[in-house]
Design an enzyme around this catalytic site. Structure first.
Site, mmCIF file in Angstrom:
data_model
loop_
_atom_site.group_PDB
_atom_site.id
_atom_site.type_symbol
_atom_site.label_atom_id
_atom_site.label_comp_id
_atom_site.label_asym_id
_atom_site.label_seq_id
_atom_site.Cartn_x
_atom_site.Cartn_y
_atom_site.Cartn_z
ATOM 1 N N SER A 11 -0.499 -2.102 -3.491
ATOM 2 C CA SER A 11 0.154 -3.593 -3.320
ATOM 3 C C SER A 11 0.118 -4.398 -4.800
ATOM 4 C CB SER A 11 -0.415 -4.113 -2.077
ATOM 5 O OG SER A 11 0.129 -5.629 -2.250
ATOM 6 N N TYR A 15 -8.186 -7.423 1.386
ATOM 7 C CA TYR A 15 -6.837 -6.730 0.939
ATOM 8 C C TYR A 15 -6.643 -6.285 -0.358
ATOM 9 C CZ TYR A 15 -1.980 -5.088 1.411
ATOM 10 O OH TYR A 15 -0.709 -4.300 1.482
#
Length: 252
Positions: free
Chosen positions: A144, A157
């Site tokens: 990501s 995350y």
């Protein structure tokens, strides 16, 4: 793409969004695809649509955080199609309660690492023996832009996604001489079903203003990069991190 016809691949997290678009693209290129998702009916729905269009695909339930489930999907690829040439490990999630480092609970961190890092490690352990037996192949990991974005509102995350980069470089350096390629894709803001459901129109508009492009990402944009890295056109690419984000982050 060159060299994808008749290849055999797995797409983890293929029931919706980027994974579903990737499974469709790979099948269009002539690959046989095993689609895994925690939501088995989603995986089978995408596989059925691919078969109706003349492609080869099956859908199965996959719990990416389970070594047994990862071993089972790899065994399915071998049993149903005869081997494995690439694995697109595309699982993500576990962001509820993920805030700054002083306020993020340990169990939130552990859940994030299980989904966003451990699952990719387990996929690697399950897939590598078949790829090596095949004489080589590709591990393609979805990370990501959050891994390098420096967001002040989230800690677990981005940490977990960064772990994927280290994993891919390890795999590339350890098994590259044996024909294994391992690369990472970092999507920017991609308008998947989940994004459309959970993000406000204001957030999406703000995201578009921040990108030096006419639009935000579509799942098919990431699918195109996966297909490239799985194909013979990407055969000399190893250990790299690709940011596919419309220019939101411009990196070497």
């Amino acid at each position: 793409m060159r060299g994808l016809r008749d290849k055999i691949g797995i797409v983890a997290g293929g029931g919706r969004g980027i994974g579903a678009a990737t499974a469709r693209r790979l099948a269009e290129e002539g690959a046989a695809v095993v689609i895994g998702d925690i939501m088995a009916d989603w995986a089978e729905e995408i596989a059925a649509a691919i078969r109706e269009s003349g492609g080869r695909a099956i859908g199965v339930r996959l719990d990416g955080t389970s070594a047994e489930s990862q071993a089972a999907i790899v065994a399915t690829a071998s049993r149903e199609f005869g081997g494995l040439d690439f694995y697109h490990t595309n699982l993500a999630g576990g962001t509820d309660g993920d805030v700054d480092a002083l306020n993020c609970a340990v169990d939130v961190l552990e859940t994030s690492f299980a989904i966003n890092a451990k699952s990719h490690f387990l996929a690697t352990q399950a897939a590598l023996p078949l790829l090596l037996a095949r004489g080589g192949g590709a591990m393609i990991y979805t990370s990501s832009g959050a891994a390098s974005g420096g967001a002040p509102w989230q800690v677990a995350y981005p940490m977990a996604k960064n772990a994927i980069h280290a994993l891919a470089r390890h795999v590339a350096s350890r098994w590259g001489k044996e024909g294994i390629r391992a690369n990472v894709i970092c999507p920017g803001l991609v308008l998947t079903e989940a994004v459309k459901q959970h993000l406000t129109a204001e957030y999406v508009e703000r995201g578009l203003k921040a990108v030096p492009h006419r639009r935000l990402g579509q799942p098919e944009d990431i699918a195109a990069m996966v297909a490239f890295l799985a194909s013979d056109d990407g055969i000399w690419i190893n250990g790299q991190v690709y940011h596919v984000n419309g220019g939101a982050q411009m990196r070497d």
